[in-house]
Design an enzyme around this catalytic site. Structure first.
Site, PDB file in Angstrom:
ATOM      1  N   ASP A 243      36.386 105.741 108.682  1.00 41.87           N
ATOM      2  CA  ASP A 243      37.094 104.463 108.738  1.00 41.87           C
ATOM      3  C   ASP A 243      36.142 103.347 108.343  1.00 41.87           C
ATOM      4  O   ASP A 243      34.962 103.344 108.722  1.00 41.87           O
ATOM      5  CB  ASP A 243      37.650 104.224 110.147  1.00 41.87           C
ATOM      6  N   ILE A 244      36.644 102.373 107.576  1.00 44.67           N
ATOM      7  CA  ILE A 244      35.797 101.281 107.090  1.00 44.67           C
ATOM      8  C   ILE A 244      35.402 100.334 108.224  1.00 44.67           C
ATOM      9  O   ILE A 244      34.404  99.604 108.103  1.00 44.67           O
ATOM     10  CB  ILE A 244      36.549 100.513 105.963  1.00 44.67           C
TER      11      ILE A 244
ATOM     12  N   HIS B 158      43.680 109.203 113.270  1.00 41.90           N
ATOM     13  CA  HIS B 158      42.348 108.689 113.625  1.00 41.90           C
ATOM     14  C   HIS B 158      41.676 109.711 114.533  1.00 41.90           C
ATOM     15  O   HIS B 158      42.254 110.104 115.557  1.00 41.90           O
ATOM     16  CB  HIS B 158      42.445 107.384 114.419  1.00 41.90           C
TER      17      HIS B 158
ATOM     18  N   ASN C 202      48.978 106.268 114.704  1.00 48.55           N
ATOM     19  CA  ASN C 202      49.782 105.061 114.864  1.00 48.55           C
ATOM     20  C   ASN C 202      51.000 105.176 113.946  1.00 48.55           C
ATOM     21  O   ASN C 202      50.863 105.465 112.755  1.00 48.55           O
ATOM     22  CB  ASN C 202      48.959 103.823 114.495  1.00 48.55           C
TER      23      ASN C 202
ATOM     24  N   HIS D 286      48.053 108.967 108.689  1.00 45.86           N
ATOM     25  CA  HIS D 286      46.637 109.248 108.922  1.00 45.86           C
ATOM     26  C   HIS D 286      46.411 109.446 110.413  1.00 45.86           C
ATOM     27  O   HIS D 286      46.926 108.699 111.242  1.00 45.86           O
ATOM     28  CB  HIS D 286      45.742 108.107 108.404  1.00 45.86           C
TER      29      HIS D 286
ATOM     30  N   GLY E  81      51.103  99.258 115.595  1.00 46.55           N
ATOM     31  CA  GLY E  81      50.116  98.557 114.773  1.00 46.55           C
ATOM     32  C   GLY E  81      49.725  99.311 113.522  1.00 46.55           C
ATOM     33  O   GLY E  81      48.643  99.067 112.952  1.00 46.55           O
ATOM     34  N   GLN E  82      50.599 100.217 113.047  1.00 46.11           N
ATOM     35  CA  GLN E  82      50.265 100.949 111.818  1.00 46.11           C
ATOM     36  C   GLN E  82      50.166  99.962 110.653  1.00 46.11           C
ATOM     37  O   GLN E  82      51.128  99.267 110.328  1.00 46.11           O
ATOM     38  CB  GLN E  82      51.320 102.020 111.510  1.00 46.11           C
TER      39      GLN E  82
END
Ligand code: 5GP
Ligand code: ZN
Length: 114
Positions: A30-31, A102, A87, A100, A93-94
């Protein structure tokens, strides 16, 4: 799919740090990591969310989840514990509409989440 951030990562048009890859899934860091390990696991094919993927291709959803625990193992958090979060939709909050999971770990994770 055009204009999809994660499809662009799959295509190699946007760089990402790959942790694990098979012919059907990709896992990358994740960035904006929220834990010492924060990796996203996605199917290479585009599905908007986990519900859509479950309805269309449950085997592929299984591959995504298998990818999540393999990521945990290679990241060294398989024994200490980790969380896998999909999510799904606005209330969760997607932000990126390409399913994806997490994979979060490497620290004690609060429960319940915010
Ligand atoms: P969501 O809120 O949709 O469940 O999670 C989207 C995740 O994608 C966020 O954790 C966010 O930091 C991550 N993200 C957004 N843009 C990029 C990007 O360009 N590269 C990577 N590696 N992660 C991204
Ligand atoms: Zn996509």
């Amino acid at each position: 799919m055009a204009d999809c951030l994660f499809c662009s990562i799959v295509a190699g048009d946007i760089p990402a740090t790959t942790v694990l890859e098979t012919d059907r899934i990709l896992a990358f860091r994740d960035i904006d990591p929220q834990a010492p390990t924060h990796v996203l696991v996605i199917p290479k094919d585009h599905y908007p969310d986990a519900a859509a993927l479950a309805a269309a291709d449950a085997a592929l959803l299984g591959e995504v989840f298998t990818g999540a625990y393999r990521v945990a193992a290679v990241e060294g958090i398989g024994e200490t514990g980790y969380r896998v979060v999909f999510n799904t939709g606005a209330d969760a909050g997607q932000a990126v509409p390409h399913v994806h999971g997490h994979v979060l770990g490497g620290r004690s994770l609060d429960w319940p989440p915010g």
